[in-house]
Design a protein around this motif. Structure first.
Motif, PDB file in Angstrom:
ATOM      1  N   SER A   1      25.472  -1.111 -19.919  1.00 25.12           N
ATOM      2  CA  SER A   1      25.764  -0.558 -18.601  1.00 25.12           C
ATOM      3  C   SER A   1      24.441  -0.389 -17.868  1.00 25.12           C
ATOM      4  N   SER A   2      24.503   0.158 -16.665  1.00 30.34           N
ATOM      5  CA  SER A   2      23.278   0.400 -15.918  1.00 30.34           C
ATOM      6  C   SER A   2      23.225   1.854 -15.477  1.00 30.34           C
ATOM      7  N   ALA A   3      22.021   2.329 -15.239  1.00 29.66           N
ATOM      8  CA  ALA A   3      21.804   3.695 -14.759  1.00 29.66           C
ATOM      9  C   ALA A   3      20.467   3.724 -14.043  1.00 29.66           C
ATOM     10  N   GLU A   4      20.281   4.716 -13.181  1.00 33.38           N
ATOM     11  CA  GLU A   4      18.995   4.852 -12.516  1.00 33.38           C
ATOM     12  C   GLU A   4      18.044   5.613 -13.432  1.00 33.38           C
ATOM     13  N   LEU A   5      17.035   4.921 -13.897  1.00 34.83           N
ATOM     14  CA  LEU A   5      16.013   5.517 -14.755  1.00 34.83           C
ATOM     15  C   LEU A   5      14.658   5.323 -14.090  1.00 34.83           C
ATOM     16  N   ASN A   6      13.890   6.379 -14.044  1.00 36.94           N
ATOM     17  CA  ASN A   6      12.544   6.316 -13.453  1.00 36.94           C
ATOM     18  C   ASN A   6      12.576   5.682 -12.058  1.00 36.94           C
ATOM     19  N   GLY A   7      13.596   6.050 -11.306  1.00 35.01           N
ATOM     20  CA  GLY A   7      13.667   5.667  -9.903  1.00 35.01           C
ATOM     21  C   GLY A   7      14.228   4.297  -9.608  1.00 35.01           C
ATOM     22  N   THR A   8      14.569   3.524 -10.656  1.00 35.77           N
ATOM     23  CA  THR A   8      15.085   2.179 -10.430  1.00 35.77           C
ATOM     24  C   THR A   8      16.245   1.881 -11.371  1.00 35.77           C
ATOM     25  N   PRO A   9      17.075   0.877 -11.040  1.00 34.56           N
ATOM     26  CA  PRO A   9      18.179   0.515 -11.937  1.00 34.56           C
ATOM     27  C   PRO A   9      17.649  -0.001 -13.268  1.00 34.56           C
ATOM     28  N   ALA A  10      18.324   0.367 -14.348  1.00 37.02           N
ATOM     29  CA  ALA A  10      17.888  -0.036 -15.685  1.00 37.02           C
ATOM     30  C   ALA A  10      19.111  -0.369 -16.536  1.00 37.02           C
ATOM     31  N   LEU A  11      18.876  -1.133 -17.579  1.00 36.17           N
ATOM     32  CA  LEU A  11      19.908  -1.483 -18.555  1.00 36.17           C
ATOM     33  C   LEU A  11      19.978  -0.387 -19.616  1.00 36.17           C
ATOM     34  N   VAL A  12      21.202   0.018 -19.964  1.00 34.14           N
ATOM     35  CA  VAL A  12      21.415   1.042 -20.982  1.00 34.14           C
ATOM     36  C   VAL A  12      22.317   0.464 -22.063  1.00 34.14           C
ATOM     37  N   MET A  13      21.932   0.636 -23.326  1.00 32.76           N
ATOM     38  CA  MET A  13      22.666   0.067 -24.455  1.00 32.76           C
ATOM     39  C   MET A  13      23.181   1.175 -25.369  1.00 32.76           C
ATOM     40  N   TRP A  14      24.495   1.224 -25.539  1.00 32.97           N
ATOM     41  CA  TRP A  14      25.146   2.224 -26.385  1.00 32.97           C
ATOM     42  C   TRP A  14      25.878   1.547 -27.535  1.00 32.97           C
TER      43      TRP A  14
ATOM     44  N   PRO B   1      13.237  14.938  -5.582  1.00 33.69           N
ATOM     45  CA  PRO B   1      13.828  13.953  -4.668  1.00 33.69           C
ATOM     46  C   PRO B   1      12.979  12.685  -4.598  1.00 33.69           C
ATOM     47  N   LEU B   2      13.642  11.533  -4.747  1.00 32.04           N
ATOM     48  CA  LEU B   2      12.951  10.246  -4.677  1.00 32.04           C
ATOM     49  C   LEU B   2      13.544   9.467  -3.504  1.00 32.04           C
ATOM     50  N   GLU B   3      13.288  10.000  -2.307  1.00 30.71           N
ATOM     51  CA  GLU B   3      13.975   9.487  -1.132  1.00 30.71           C
ATOM     52  C   GLU B   3      13.336   8.251  -0.520  1.00 30.71           C
ATOM     53  N   SER B   4      12.205   7.806  -1.039  1.00 29.91           N
ATOM     54  CA  SER B   4      11.545   6.631  -0.485  1.00 29.91           C
ATOM     55  C   SER B   4      11.145   5.690  -1.616  1.00 29.91           C
ATOM     56  N   ALA B   5      10.929   4.412  -1.260  1.00 29.65           N
ATOM     57  CA  ALA B   5      10.505   3.431  -2.255  1.00 29.65           C
ATOM     58  C   ALA B   5       9.171   3.827  -2.881  1.00 29.65           C
ATOM     59  N   GLU B   6       8.301   4.422  -2.084  1.00 33.71           N
ATOM     60  CA  GLU B   6       6.991   4.838  -2.596  1.00 33.71           C
ATOM     61  C   GLU B   6       7.143   5.927  -3.652  1.00 33.71           C
ATOM     62  N   ARG B   7       8.018   6.884  -3.404  1.00 31.49           N
ATOM     63  CA  ARG B   7       8.220   7.960  -4.383  1.00 31.49           C
ATOM     64  C   ARG B   7       8.866   7.419  -5.658  1.00 31.49           C
ATOM     65  N   ARG B   8       9.772   6.469  -5.509  1.00 30.75           N
ATOM     66  CA  ARG B   8      10.389   5.878  -6.692  1.00 30.75           C
ATOM     67  C   ARG B   8       9.356   5.120  -7.520  1.00 30.75           C
ATOM     68  N   GLU B   9       8.480   4.409  -6.843  1.00 31.38           N
ATOM     69  CA  GLU B   9       7.463   3.649  -7.570  1.00 31.38           C
ATOM     70  C   GLU B   9       6.517   4.565  -8.333  1.00 31.38           C
ATOM     71  N   GLN B  10       6.302   5.789  -7.830  1.00 29.64           N
ATOM     72  CA  GLN B  10       5.385   6.720  -8.485  1.00 29.64           C
ATOM     73  C   GLN B  10       5.858   7.139  -9.873  1.00 29.64           C
ATOM     74  N   VAL B  11       7.176   7.076 -10.131  1.00 31.47           N
ATOM     75  CA  VAL B  11       7.683   7.487 -11.443  1.00 31.47           C
ATOM     76  C   VAL B  11       8.192   6.298 -12.256  1.00 31.47           C
ATOM     77  N   SER B  12       7.927   5.091 -11.775  1.00 25.33           N
ATOM     78  CA  SER B  12       8.379   3.905 -12.498  1.00 25.33           C
ATOM     79  C   SER B  12       7.599   3.735 -13.795  1.00 25.33           C
ATOM     80  N   MET B  13       8.199   2.997 -14.733  1.00 24.15           N
ATOM     81  CA  MET B  13       7.498   2.678 -15.975  1.00 24.15           C
ATOM     82  C   MET B  13       6.169   1.998 -15.683  1.00 24.15           C
ATOM     83  N   ALA B  14       6.183   1.083 -14.697  1.00 22.32           N
ATOM     84  CA  ALA B  14       4.969   0.342 -14.377  1.00 22.32           C
ATOM     85  C   ALA B  14       3.854   1.283 -13.938  1.00 22.32           C
ATOM     86  N   MET B  15       4.167   2.240 -13.062  1.00 23.99           N
ATOM     87  CA  MET B  15       3.131   3.161 -12.596  1.00 23.99           C
ATOM     88  C   MET B  15       2.666   4.087 -13.704  1.00 23.99           C
ATOM     89  N   LEU B  16       3.582   4.577 -14.519  1.00 21.06           N
ATOM     90  CA  LEU B  16       3.183   5.461 -15.610  1.00 21.06           C
ATOM     91  C   LEU B  16       2.246   4.738 -16.578  1.00 21.06           C
TER      92      LEU B  16
END
Length: 296
Positions: free
Chosen positions: A243-256, A97-112
């Motif tokens: 299109s867009s999708a939630e990746l690593n806790g944030t909206p991201a661009l997806v190319m198919w 569960p990524l119910e807070s902004a802090e938890r989402r940031e923990q799995v972001s590309m930037a944090m990794l």
């Protein structure tokens, strides 16, 4: 008679173990392998002496990941072009569960990427503490440290991954709006709209891993990024769906392109503008997220 088969008991912990392994490794594929190796150890162990299966498995996964981190660092030094973490779709709680902004940031590309600055031991202490709420006594038990050493490693890690206040967009809805506008402008080829969305010092990172055509160095500055995007649009003018999708806790661009996932792009934003774009195009890194996003 045992109350549960090893596989049944293990499944209750699989999601948490995958989330732990992914945060430690930055690779969904390697995280899957580490979790599977932990299961094999668990299935072969004398479970009569395992008082707390969840703690036992977390320790097993952590130590398996520590072994992998050393060899992974050597491979990344030989990597062709910028190295980026493997993307993971998170709307389905794959990383918990990524119910807070802090938890989402923990799995972001930037944090990794920030976690890549740490030694394996520092990374393990930091992830166990920040993402899973382990106390230093528990961390010491997992890693075979003293509590004092655990605290020291945590302080050092926290200092090394600290970012200036305001580097990231504070309001998630502002980031969502920016990414949605970027996807729309890119889909329509609206260069003027793209220009308005990008910070003057925006940087675009492309991870092709030598497997597909990609920029081998970061592209810095709005004008250079816009020229780069124009070139990409010319090469892929037909058949590419954005299109867009939630990746690593944030909206991201997806190319198919048909059923082929060409790439995904994660964004950092600040002051209402896009400041960093990290695009993963290496097909080896897209297999996990493709399986997540592919229509059933």
């Amino acid at each position: 008679m045992e109350s549960a088969l090893p596989a049944d008991e293990f499944e209750a912990h699989r999601g948490r173990l995958f989330g732990l392994a992914y945060r430690l490794l930055g690779s969904a594929t390697e995280a899957e392998d580490a979790v599977q190796d932990a299961y094999l150890r668990f299935a072969g162990a004398d479970r009569a002496v395992i008082e707390r299966p969840g703690a036992w498995l977390a320790k097993a996964v952590t130590n398996l990941c520590l072994n992998r981190l050393t060899s992974a660092r050597a491979r990344r030094e030989r990597y062709v072009g910028p190295w980026l973490p493997e993307p993971v779709a998170t709307a389905d709680d794959t990383l918990g569960p990524l119910e807070s902004a802090e938890r989402r940031e923990q799995v972001s590309m930037a944090m990794l990427l920030l976690l890549e600055r740490l030694t394996p031991a520092e990374r393990a202490v930091y992830v166990l503490r920040e993402a899973f709420g382990y106390g230093h006594r528990e961390i010491a038990d997992v890693l075979g440290l003293t509590e004092a050493n655990s605290r020291q490693l945590y302080r050092r890690a926290a200092a090394r991954v600290a970012v200036p206040e305001g580097r990231f967009e504070a309001a998630p809805e502002r980031r969502e709006a920016l990414v949605a506008s970027f996807v729309s402008a890119a889909r329509e080829g609206d260069v003027a709209a793209l220009e308005r969305l990008l910070a003057a010092d925006v940087t675009w990172w492309s991870d092709g891993g030598g497997k597909v055509s990609a920029a081998l160095r970061p592209i810095e500055g709005r004008e250079k990024v816009l020229r780069f995007l124009a070139g990409v649009a010319q090469r892929h003018a037909v058949g590419v769906e954005l299109s867009s999708a939630e990746l690593n806790g944030t909206p991201a661009l997806v190319m198919w392109a048909g059923g082929t996932l060409l790439g995904v792009a994660a964004f950092e934003t600040a002051d209402g503008l896009i400041t960093q774009v990290r695009c993963v195009m290496n097909p080896d890194k897209l297999d996990f997220v493709r399986r997540q996003l592919a229509p059933a």
